[in-house]
Design an enzyme around this catalytic site. Structure first.
Site, PDB file in Angstrom:
ATOM      1  N   CYS A 168      -2.884  -3.884   5.208  1.00 47.62           N
ATOM      2  CA  CYS A 168      -2.344  -2.799   4.391  1.00 47.62           C
ATOM      3  C   CYS A 168      -0.967  -3.178   3.864  1.00 47.62           C
ATOM      4  CB  CYS A 168      -2.259  -1.507   5.210  1.00 47.62           C
ATOM      5  SG  CYS A 168      -1.500  -0.138   4.317  1.00 47.62           S
ATOM      6  N   CYS A 224       1.517  -0.266   3.721  1.00 49.24           N
ATOM      7  CA  CYS A 224       2.043   0.111   5.034  1.00 49.24           C
ATOM      8  C   CYS A 224       3.124  -0.849   5.523  1.00 49.24           C
ATOM      9  CB  CYS A 224       0.926   0.141   6.073  1.00 49.24           C
ATOM     10  SG  CYS A 224      -0.519   1.111   5.630  1.00 49.24           S
ATOM     11  N   ASP A 225       2.906  -2.151   5.306  1.00 40.20           N
ATOM     12  CA  ASP A 225       3.695  -3.154   6.024  1.00 40.20           C
ATOM     13  C   ASP A 225       4.531  -4.088   5.162  1.00 40.20           C
ATOM     14  OD1 ASP A 225       2.639  -2.167   8.389  1.00 40.20           O
ATOM     15  OD2 ASP A 225       0.939  -3.530   8.355  1.00 40.20           O
TER      16      ASP A 225
END
Length: 315
Positions: free
Chosen positions: A134, A137-138
């Site tokens: 992701c 997300c990261d």
């Protein structure tokens, strides 16, 4: 009958939320079950530019938030629940979660799909320690570091472009000698000075002691093995596999028809091969898996569920 719903929707991605909206708006007693995060894959998307009518600079989370709001406005219930077993053999269907059992006159399966893993050594051990599925997300964790994106489709190239906002360098590693992404997306990637490419190459191993420290490649044409180690001043780098998805359909084996890949075949009305069971979204056999098609599937499934109940259950 306790916990009897008109329709239970398994999954709260765009398909499930659209189904919930249409079902609840039709005054059906509606339950949406989700074991993980509401919104499915779309919540990991930083930009949603191809959903008709979406506001400027819409994100996956903002679009999902509005979908949730609409479904709840009309009375759809949402509950956390990991479905561990189903029984579709009787007129009233049973859905068993870890702690609770529910019953429904109809079921809409909208469980979606999860990212496929590379399957190489070290991958699973280093998830969350440099390996991520992701980018939204990261990506921030890899600010000013080096990143490798594995894959050559739309998602891989789009996420690589997004990662250039954070990483100092992004390398796309693809098993073939050309990308599979849409031409418009490819053009953006080729023009981006931060993006490099490694062709005809597979990942053999990801190494590291508690954090990603190196990655081993194998050229699929020459057989040559190479190892890329993190720069000494960095100590690590990111690995983002985007090589497709796996349908979340294991619990439905033996209960409804699945194809060889685990996807659920339906007709145009979202009917499965079992009466009263419908499928919608990424878990369904289809040619295009996008938010717009998932939402459309959910709407159709809910309308058909209402018709099924009218024809099979007396008031």
């Amino acid at each position: 009958m306790q916990n009897l719903y008109d329709v239970i929707i398994i999954g709260a991605g765009p398909a499930g939320l659209a189904a919930g909206l249409y079902a609840a708006r039709a005054k059906m007693k509606t339950l949406i079950l989700e074991k993980d995060r509401t919104g499915g894959q779309i919540v990991t998307t930083n930009e949603v530019a191809n959903y008709p009518g979406s506001i400027k600079e819409a994100t996956g989370p903002s679009l999902v938030a509005r979908m949730v709001e609409q479904a709840e406005e009309f009375g759809a219930e949402r509950k956390k629940g990991n479905v561990v077993e189903v029984d579709f053999s009787e007129k009233v269907k049973i859905v068993k979660c870890e702690e609770t059992e529910y019953r429904a006159k109809s079921i809409i399966v909208a469980s979606g799909a999860t990212p496929k893993k590379i399957g190489c050594l070290g991958e699973v051990k280093l998830i969350g320690k440099g390996v991520s599925y992701c980018a939204t997300c990261d990506a921030d964790f890899f600010t000013d570091l080096e990143v490798f994106v594995i894959g050559g489709g739309d998602s891989a190239v789009e996420e690589a472009i997004y990662l250039t906002k954070f990483a100092r360098k992004v390398t796309i590693v693809h098993r073939r000698d050309e990308l599979r992404a849409a031409k418009s997306i490819q053009e953006k990637a080729f023009k981006n000075e931060k993006i490099d490419f490694i062709w005809d190459t597979a990942v053999e191993e990801i190494k590291g002691d508690g954090i990603v420290e190196s990655i081993v490649f194998k050229n699929r044409k020459t057989g040559e093995i190479t190892e890329h180690k993190a720069a000494e001043e960095d100590g690590t780098f990111g690995v983002f596999p985007f090589i497709g998805y796996q349908p979340v359909s294991e619990i439905y084996k033996g209960h409804i028809e699945l194809d060889k890949a685990g996807y659920i075949p339906t007709d145009e009305h979202m009917n499965t091969n079992v009466g009263g069971i419908f499928a919608a979204g990424d878990i369904r056999v289809k040619t295009l898996r996008q938010v717009i098609t998932a939402a459309a599937d959910g709407a159709v499934a809910a309308v058909q569920a209402e018709k099924y109940i009218e024809n099979n259950f007396e008031e």
